[in-house]
Design a protein around this motif. Structure first.
Motif, mmCIF file in Angstrom:
data_model
loop_
_atom_site.group_PDB
_atom_site.id
_atom_site.type_symbol
_atom_site.label_atom_id
_atom_site.label_comp_id
_atom_site.label_asym_id
_atom_site.label_seq_id
_atom_site.Cartn_x
_atom_site.Cartn_y
_atom_site.Cartn_z
ATOM 1 N N SER A 279 -21.133 18.186 -27.551
ATOM 2 C CA SER A 279 -22.015 17.492 -28.477
ATOM 3 C C SER A 279 -23.306 18.279 -28.600
ATOM 4 N N GLU A 280 -24.140 17.895 -29.529
ATOM 5 C CA GLU A 280 -25.400 18.613 -29.727
ATOM 6 C C GLU A 280 -26.324 18.457 -28.533
ATOM 7 N N SER A 281 -26.070 17.435 -27.705
ATOM 8 C CA SER A 281 -26.888 17.245 -26.508
ATOM 9 C C SER A 281 -26.192 17.764 -25.253
ATOM 10 N N GLY A 282 -25.112 18.523 -25.439
ATOM 11 C CA GLY A 282 -24.393 19.081 -24.311
ATOM 12 C C GLY A 282 -23.002 18.507 -24.167
ATOM 13 N N VAL A 283 -22.336 18.853 -23.059
ATOM 14 C CA VAL A 283 -20.977 18.375 -22.814
ATOM 15 C C VAL A 283 -21.035 16.922 -22.348
ATOM 16 N N ARG A 284 -20.186 16.083 -22.948
ATOM 17 C CA ARG A 284 -20.123 14.672 -22.560
ATOM 18 C C ARG A 284 -18.673 14.319 -22.245
ATOM 19 N N LYS A 285 -18.504 13.489 -21.216
ATOM 20 C CA LYS A 285 -17.170 13.013 -20.882
ATOM 21 C C LYS A 285 -16.985 11.629 -21.482
ATOM 22 N N VAL A 286 -15.918 11.470 -22.274
ATOM 23 C CA VAL A 286 -15.685 10.205 -22.966
ATOM 24 C C VAL A 286 -14.334 9.628 -22.550
ATOM 25 N N ASN A 287 -14.196 8.324 -22.737
ATOM 26 C CA ASN A 287 -12.966 7.622 -22.381
ATOM 27 C C ASN A 287 -11.753 8.182 -23.116
ATOM 28 N N ALA A 288 -10.623 8.225 -22.415
ATOM 29 C CA ALA A 288 -9.391 8.715 -23.040
ATOM 30 C C ALA A 288 -8.201 7.911 -22.535
ATOM 31 N N PHE A 289 -8.313 6.589 -22.609
ATOM 32 C CA PHE A 289 -7.207 5.713 -22.233
ATOM 33 C C PHE A 289 -7.262 4.464 -23.104
ATOM 34 N N GLY A 290 -6.101 4.093 -23.648
ATOM 35 C CA GLY A 290 -6.062 2.888 -24.461
ATOM 36 C C GLY A 290 -4.635 2.527 -24.810
ATOM 37 N N GLY A 291 -4.460 1.321 -25.360
ATOM 38 C CA GLY A 291 -3.138 0.920 -25.800
ATOM 39 C C GLY A 291 -2.843 -0.538 -25.518
ATOM 40 N N HIS A 292 -1.573 -0.825 -25.261
ATOM 41 C CA HIS A 292 -1.079 -2.190 -25.073
ATOM 42 C C HIS A 292 -0.159 -2.230 -23.866
ATOM 43 N N SER A 293 0.338 -3.419 -23.554
ATOM 44 C CA SER A 293 1.173 -3.598 -22.369
ATOM 45 C C SER A 293 2.427 -2.731 -22.407
ATOM 46 N N GLN A 294 2.995 -2.535 -23.603
ATOM 47 C CA GLN A 294 4.261 -1.817 -23.730
ATOM 48 C C GLN A 294 4.112 -0.358 -24.156
ATOM 49 N N ALA A 295 2.941 0.008 -24.661
ATOM 50 C CA ALA A 295 2.745 1.376 -25.157
ATOM 51 C C ALA A 295 1.285 1.755 -25.013
ATOM 52 N N CYS A 296 1.029 2.842 -24.332
ATOM 53 C CA CYS A 296 -0.355 3.298 -24.171
ATOM 54 C C CYS A 296 -0.371 4.808 -23.976
ATOM 55 N N GLY A 297 -1.572 5.363 -23.968
ATOM 56 C CA GLY A 297 -1.714 6.805 -23.812
ATOM 57 C C GLY A 297 -3.021 7.139 -23.123
ATOM 58 N N PHE A 298 -3.114 8.369 -22.610
ATOM 59 C CA PHE A 298 -4.323 8.760 -21.888
ATOM 60 C C PHE A 298 -4.435 10.280 -21.845
ATOM 61 N N THR A 299 -5.603 10.733 -21.413
ATOM 62 C CA THR A 299 -5.839 12.144 -21.118
ATOM 63 C C THR A 299 -6.516 12.213 -19.753
ATOM 64 N N LEU A 300 -6.083 13.143 -18.920
ATOM 65 C CA LEU A 300 -6.718 13.340 -17.625
ATOM 66 C C LEU A 300 -6.719 14.822 -17.281
ATOM 67 N N HIS A 301 -7.540 15.198 -16.302
ATOM 68 C CA HIS A 301 -7.629 16.601 -15.897
ATOM 69 C C HIS A 301 -6.373 16.997 -15.123
ATOM 70 N N LYS A 302 -5.958 18.244 -15.307
ATOM 71 C CA LYS A 302 -4.722 18.713 -14.670
ATOM 72 C C LYS A 302 -4.776 18.598 -13.143
ATOM 73 N N ASP A 303 -5.986 18.706 -12.559
ATOM 74 C CA ASP A 303 -6.111 18.622 -11.104
ATOM 75 C C ASP A 303 -5.873 17.206 -10.577
ATOM 76 N N ASP A 304 -5.894 16.207 -11.479
ATOM 77 C CA ASP A 304 -5.733 14.814 -11.064
ATOM 78 C C ASP A 304 -4.323 14.275 -11.325
ATOM 79 N N VAL A 305 -3.436 15.121 -11.850
ATOM 80 C CA VAL A 305 -2.091 14.644 -12.218
ATOM 81 C C VAL A 305 -1.312 14.167 -11.009
ATOM 82 N N ALA A 306 -1.318 14.943 -9.928
ATOM 83 C CA ALA A 306 -0.537 14.573 -8.742
ATOM 84 C C ALA A 306 -1.013 13.234 -8.178
ATOM 85 N N GLU A 307 -2.316 13.020 -8.148
ATOM 86 C CA GLU A 307 -2.845 11.761 -7.621
ATOM 87 C C GLU A 307 -2.508 10.598 -8.555
#
Length: 664
Positions: free
Chosen positions: A483-511
């Motif tokens: 962003s114009e004020s620098g790097v910002r971390k924003v939410n990346a998870f949403g959806g419903h009980s039967q269908a949802c999606g997300f984004t996470l860092h590759k280092d956190d996949v195993a956990e």
């Protein structure tokens, strides 16, 4: 040695569950509501409720069409309509940030059309889903600031976009969130939040789609401004909300959804708007009768296509194009304009099919310099591997047959289209499924999730998020954006009980995998029950066009009120052949065949049948060939709209969901 996929299929439990109907209740429903025995059985099998519930189910209150007062809390609704009134009066530029799926597209169309009708200055945009995901976008906020816009309204997103909303507020832009997604523990610092889950009491709106929230907000706005909402315009909005409702698989037990979908289907059927007419032609829905079930297989998947793969940076039109098409009104002058956009829309729909293949580095470089859909489509022809084929191999490598959830990690799969493959995994192995994908030289992994009916996968992943936060004091699902004020971390998870999606860092996949498996393994065994609710045994003589028309009498069918499933026993099966789309040349997952049986008077009748995803099971079942074997099947009886006889009447087709040898 048996492939692991075959072992997983063989492990599947019996899915046939035939309804047990009380004879006294059956007679009472038939008499009190004038239903046939078959329709009364469907109603009782679905356990709609007592007679007052059934009355509101069969005849939803007409007032639901106009009611809006509990779409959010009264203070939030008042703030929202007053803020929009101020923006219209002061000629402020309003930007609509929609979610890039059919629900967000139709919600955006309603908002833009209504605000234009009221004389507002309004524009709209969507996230480029392959790069940006979902939700309120920092890019759209910054573009709003550059254009001196002072108000952003979201549709079908925003309830969890705390960081992005705060950024907009810091930039001097007010945000009104209209959304239907479940709220988190913290609420975004929006100017107003229009979300039915904000109301603690039971309301008619808790199960409505994002487009319906938008519709109700607009009705509240028109009421606040003391402005009449013309009936043709309202009909158009209801048609849009219908597509959003069916797309997001909202409950068809819910009276509000049933009321809107019934009206919306008729509005689509009779529309004079050139944009909608062009959309119907592109999607093969130009017939005299439109059924909600067919919309879910024709128009709605195509509405989703541009949002799944669209990216203006790569020269691929996105969801903005669909809104442009839907906004085109009536009149001869609009015919050519609608046709031009519809042609472009058709190109993107075809391109989405190509994008289900793996994307090589060379293809991505070619795409980034492409300037038209056709250019990108040509580049896609060089792609040789398919996601489905890779998944089969990865299942052997990554999945334990004892797992209660199927998790597959792939490389370079377009995150906008893997939801379809996740859904197929869920249906194939009858358990929740997650597909993870990461592009080369990208630190983030995208995930798509699908669940079986009794398991709220969204809540389980929310639990994982909270546990991760407690363990490591940082956000699990998020992505860094410039962003114009620098790097910002924003939410990346949403959806419903039967269908949802997300984004996470590759280092956190195993956990993440460890924590979600822990959540899944804590569920009781009955939560994994996933069966077909069979209404009754169907005699071969009952199969006719009249049966389909009879079933139409209590539509719409959909989520929580599934299209009726019947069993047919002791059939002969012949001409079994595999098929798939043009990209499934090696692994053809589906089955076509003929079903025949002797009917009354000894006459043998035969029907075409299709079994989506059944080719594997069919081959396993018939590995020991017995030519005298009879089969039982469960199926949906429908019209095959792709095959008509000479006088253009639709032909009956059996949509077979499962098959097994008959008991001797």
């Amino acid at each position: 040695m048996m492939k692991k996929a075959d072992q997983l299929i063989a492990k599947n439990k019996e899915r046939w569950h035939t309804a047990q109907i009380n004879e006294n209740e059956l007679n009472a429903v038939m008499q009190n509501f004038g239903l046939t025995e078959r329709l009364a059985k469907i109603i009782l099998a679905r356990q709609i409720g007592d007679h007052s519930d059934l009355k509101s189910f069969l005849e939803p209150n007409a007032e639901l069409r106009y009611q809006f007062d509990q779409i959010t809390t009264s203070d939030q609704l008042n703030k929202a309509v007053n803020r929009v009134q101020k923006a219209i009066k002061n000629k402020e530029l309003i930007i609509i940030n929609g979610d890039p799926d059919a629900d967000g597209i139709t919600g955006t169309t309603i908002l833009v059309s209504a605000l234009q009708f009221l004389g507002a200055r309004v524009d709209y945009d969507f996230p480029a889903r392959p790069r940006e995901g979902h939700g309120l976008q920092v890019r759209i906020i910054e573009q709003a600031v550059q254009r001196k816009a002072t108000l952003i309204i979201t549709t079908d997103c925003g309830s969890k976009d705390i960081e992005a909303t705060r950024y907009a507020v810091d930039q001097g832009v007010d945000v009104i969130i209209t959304d239907h997604h479940i709220l988190g523990k913290k609420l975004p610092p929006a100017y107003a939040l229009v979300n039915p889950h904000l109301v603690k009491e039971k309301t008619p709106f808790k199960k409505c789609a994002g487009a319906t929230v938008t519709l109700k907000f607009i009705q509240a706005l028109f009421s606040h401004l003391n402005t009449e909402l013309p009936e043709p315009v309202l009909g158009f909005f209801i048609a849009c909300a219908t597509l959003g409702t069916l797309s997001d698989r909202m409950s068809m037990r819910d009276p509000l959804n049933r009321r809107l979908v019934k009206e919306g289907v008729l509005a689509l059927q009779n529309t004079k708007r050139e944009g909608l007419k062009a959309l119907k032609r592109v999607c093969g829905e130009s017939g005299a009768i439109i059924r909600p079930r067919s919309l879910s297989r024709t128009i709605i998947p195509r509405l989703n296509a541009p949002g799944r793969i669209g990216d203006p940076v790569a020269g691929i039109p996105d969801s903005n194009m669909v809104v442009s098409l839907l906004l085109i009104g009536s009149g001869k002058k609009n015919v050519r304009k609608a046709a031009e956009i519809a042609d472009q829309f058709s190109d993107v729909v075809e391109l989405e099919k190509d994008q289900k293949r793996t994307v090589s580095q060379e293809d991505r470089e070619a795409m980034s310099s492409a300037t038209s859909v056709d250019d990108v489509n040509e580049q896609r022809k060089y792609i040789t591997n398919k996601i489905e084929e890779e998944i089969d191999q990865l299942i052997d490598e990554q999945v334990d047959i004892e797992d209660n959830i199927i998790i597959v990690q792939g490389k370079n799969w377009n995150s906008g289209v893997i939801g379809i493959d996740t859904d197929r995994l869920k249906e194939r192995f009858l358990r929740p499924a997650i597909i993870l994908t990461q592009f080369d030289n990208d630190s983030y992994v995208r995930g798509s999730c699908r669940s079986i009916p009794k398991i709220n996968l969204y809540q389980l992943i929310e639990n994982v998020s909270e546990e991760f936060d407690e363990l490591y004091q940082r956000m699990l699902f998020g992505i860094e954006v410039n962003s114009e004020s620098g790097v910002r971390k924003v939410n990346a998870f949403g959806g419903h009980s039967q269908a949802c999606g997300f984004t996470l860092h590759k280092d956190d996949v195993a956990e993440f995998i460890r924590l979600i498996k822990k959540q899944i393994d804590q569920l009781p065994e009955e939560e994994f029950e996933y069966h077909y609710d069979v209404i009754d045994e169907l005699q071969f003589d009952d199969i006719s066009p009249g049966l389909v028309y009879e079933l139409d009498e209590i539509m719409p069918y959909g989520q929580e009120f599934d299209f009726p499933i019947f069993s047919i026993k002791n059939c002969d099966i012949s001409n079994g052949k595999p098929f798939g789309n043009k990209y499934q040349e090696v692994s053809k997952p589906h089955l076509t065949f003929k079903v025949s049986k002797k009917a009354i008077k000894g006459i043998t009748k035969q029907y075409d049948a299709v079994g989506f995803g059944l080719w594997e099971k069919f081959c396993l079942m018939r590995s020991n060939i017995d030519l005298t074997m009879k089969y039982d099947l469960i199926c949906i009886v429908e019209f095959d709209m792709h095959r008509r006889n000479k006088n253009q009447k639709p032909r009956i087709r059996l949509n077979v969901l499962d098959i097994r040898p008959s008991k001797k």
